[in-house]
Design an enzyme around this catalytic site. Structure first.
Site, short mmCIF file in Angstrom:
data_model
loop_
_atom_site.label_atom_id
_atom_site.label_comp_id
_atom_site.label_asym_id
_atom_site.label_seq_id
_atom_site.Cartn_x
_atom_site.Cartn_y
_atom_site.Cartn_z
N HIS A 186 -3.82 4.60 6.61
CA HIS A 186 -2.73 4.03 5.81
C HIS A 186 -1.38 4.33 6.45
O HIS A 186 -1.15 5.44 6.94
CB HIS A 186 -2.75 4.61 4.39
CG HIS A 186 -4.00 4.30 3.64
ND1 HIS A 186 -4.12 3.18 2.84
CD2 HIS A 186 -5.18 4.94 3.57
CE1 HIS A 186 -5.33 3.16 2.31
NE2 HIS A 186 -6.00 4.21 2.74
N ASP A 206 0.83 -1.23 0.00
CA ASP A 206 0.00 0.00 0.00
C ASP A 206 0.86 1.27 0.00
O ASP A 206 1.66 1.48 0.90
CB ASP A 206 -0.87 -0.08 1.27
CG ASP A 206 -1.67 1.18 1.58
OD1 ASP A 206 -1.60 2.14 0.81
OD2 ASP A 206 -2.36 1.16 2.62
ZN LIG Z 1 -7.91 1.40 -0.41
ZN LIG Z 2 -9.16 0.95 2.66
#
Ligand SMILES: [Zn+2]
Ligand SMILES: [Zn+2]
Length: 543
Positions: free
Chosen positions: A361, A187
């Site tokens: 994130h 990510d």
């Molecule tokens: Zn996402």
């Molecule tokens: Zn997500």
């Protein structure tokens, strides 16, 4: 054999995350998300991955593994299951959210949903998937350790704080590392952001402080999928002797699902009431949970900010907290929302003014830790726009990863004998969804929409003989061109001018050519008088 890894969306763009992983006899999709349309995509509701490469995969296509229930990971699945009937694997919350979506589409009976559990390997012949739980801004998120005949692949899912993985999660990743991770897909959303992502508990503490210092009503807007945040608000309300009211269908559904799966306190412990009952309680006993933190038109918060909500009128002493990230592109709408709330007399707390939101994130140090925990031979950043992928790639270089590849949607990665390399690309279109239409809006349609939206439309209707004698008209219909007074005057003028020009336009020309000549003549008129270029549609019948 060779294992092919092909991103069908999400690399070099934000949203519609979807990754195809394909062997000799089996193929799987990881996620199938949607993306919000760009400004230039006038009237488009969403952009989804191009699933057409799956047709070539054919019989090998065995299923979809979902990392979590955010729209950018499951939003495209309803479009997928119309064409491909394969089992969908996900955690209970992810599948519950997907079911809700499919119900809206009348598709819920069509699907075989299979629940996966952290640490429980799902084994096929060529591939096996072992999910591990990850902290993110929605519960039920997982990453996957994928064992293939050509090497071990780790797909991070959306994650933050890898150091706070569960014991099972640490074991699953630890075992993968022992075997040797050939490829880490990770990510990249916060690859540009230094430091580490904060925890939900931190935000919970801030919200508690603000509630304790508020004498009026306390209104919190957040994403309805952020059950941890909703839970924090409910607890904070409860501790401060306040009642929880909710507004909006999304929020109602979230509370229902969150309770069912144990992510929210049960109703006997902390009851939740509909917003219309809030007026029966004193201000200092009210907490309202709502959506609309992005300034979405006609959301409850939008109406509150304009003083148009049926049940909530703000006044001095009330506090509104926007406990959500501002999605890029929504800045103006959010600024107007905050202005409106302030104008109604409320104190407004939002990102930048107070620490009332944390990202879901991982930031650079989290991402670095993930690379260290897996120690991959090859690294491909996923889930990000190009600059984010590039920053993440730099980080992997810093960490000494041998083979770092920046791939984009449609690029074909091949994994063979533990080595990863780029090998060509497949055609992956941006499939635009507008109402019931999927993929029928293309660049030409978008151009036509933009042309119309810039200067409006002029329809000119008339009947002519082949000698140029006028049988009826010309009549003009103007839409989106100019206001009533000017319109009246211009229509008279353009009619006169067209009739004057007509003999030249008609002479020696075919019907098609006459129509084009009329179009050009009318367009030129508006350009000269208004410096505008409306779309002119000539309905000219020549008989
Ligand atoms: Zn996402
Ligand atoms: Zn997500």
């Amino acid at each position: 054999m060779t294992v092919r890894v092909v991103p069908l969306g999400g690399l070099g763009e934000m949203g519609r995350n979807s990754l195809l992983i394909e062997g000799e006899r089996e193929a799987f999709l990881i996620d199938g998300g949607m993306m919000l349309p760009d400004d230039y995509m006038v009237g488009v509701d969403a952009v989804i991955p191009d699933f057409s490469p799956l047709r070539e995969v054919g019989e090998k296509f065995r299923g979809v593994f979902l990392t979590h229930g955010h729209e950018d990971h499951i939003g495209g699945i309803p479009y997928l299951v119309r064409d491909f009937r394969v089992p969908i694997y996900g955690t209970p919350l992810t599948l519950e959210l997907l079911r809700g979506k499919l119900e809206d589409w009348g598709l819920e009976g069509e699907l075989e949903c299979i629940v996966i559990d952290e640490g429980e390997e799902v084994n096929f012949g060529e591939f096996s998937f072992t999910p591990y739980a990850v902290p993110h801004s929605i519960p039920g998120g997982v990453g996957f350790v994928i064992r293939t005949l050509e090497g071990v692949v780790v797909h991070s899912g959306d994650f933050k704080m890898p150091s706070s993985l569960t014991e099972t999660g640490k074991r699953v990743l630890g075992e993968a590392r022992e075997e040797g991770v050939s490829l880490l897909l990770s990510d990249s959303v916060n690859a540009e952001v230094p430091g580490r992502a904060g925890s939900e508990e931190f935000v919970g503490g801030r919200l508690r402080d603000i509630i304790a210092g508020t004498s009026g009503r306390f209104i919190v807007a957040t994403f309805s999928s952020n059950l941890a945040r909703i839970s924090e608000v409910m607890q904070a309300a409860h501790e401060n002797g306040r009642k929880v009211f909710i507004s909006g269908r999304g929020m109602e559904r979230s509370v229902e699902v969150g309770r069912k799966l144990g992510y929210l306190p049960p109703g006997e412990e902390i009851p939740v009431y509909p917003v219309e009952k809030s007026s029966r309680y004193p201000d200092d006993e009210v907490v309202l949970l709502t959506t609309g933190a992005q300034g979405e038109p006609f959301s409850a918060l939008f109406l509150i900010s304009r003083g148009e909500h049926r049940h909530i009128f703000l006044k001095g002493g009330d506090t509104v907290v926007l406990s959500a990230r501002m999605i890029p592109g929504n800045e103006r709408a959010v600024a107007r929302l905050i202005d409106g709330l302030c104008r109604q007399g409320a104190r407004v707390v939002y990102q930048g003014v107070g620490e009332v939101h944390v990202t879901g994130h991982g930031c650079r140090e989290d991402l670095r830790e993930m690379i260290r925990m897996t120690n991959p031979a090859s690294f491909v950043p996923i889930h990000g726009e190009y600059r984010q992928l590039a920053h993440h790639a730099d980080l992997a270089h810093e960490e000494g990863v041998e083979n770092v590849i920046i791939a984009e949607t449609g690029d074909v990665l091949e994994l063979k004998g533990g080595r990863v390399f780029l090998n060509g690309e497949v055609l992956v279109r941006r499939v635009m969804v507008d109402g019931n239409g999927v993929g029928d809006v293309d660049d030409q349609v978008l151009k036509e929409r933009r042309d119309i939206s810039r200067s409006g439309v002029v329809v000119v209707s008339m009947g002519l003989t082949s000698d140029g004698e006028v049988l009826d008209g010309p009549e003009f219909v103007l839409h989106g061109v100019t206001d009533g007074e000017t319109r009246k005057r211009l229509v008279e003028q353009v009619r006169e001018e067209l009739l004057e020009e007509l003999p030249h336009l008609v002479r020696g020309r075919s019907g098609e050519e006459v129509r084009e000549a009329v179009r050009v003549c009318v367009r030129r008129f508006f350009r000269r008088h208004l410096q505008r270029k409306p779309v002119v549609i000539p309905l000219v019948r020549v008989s």
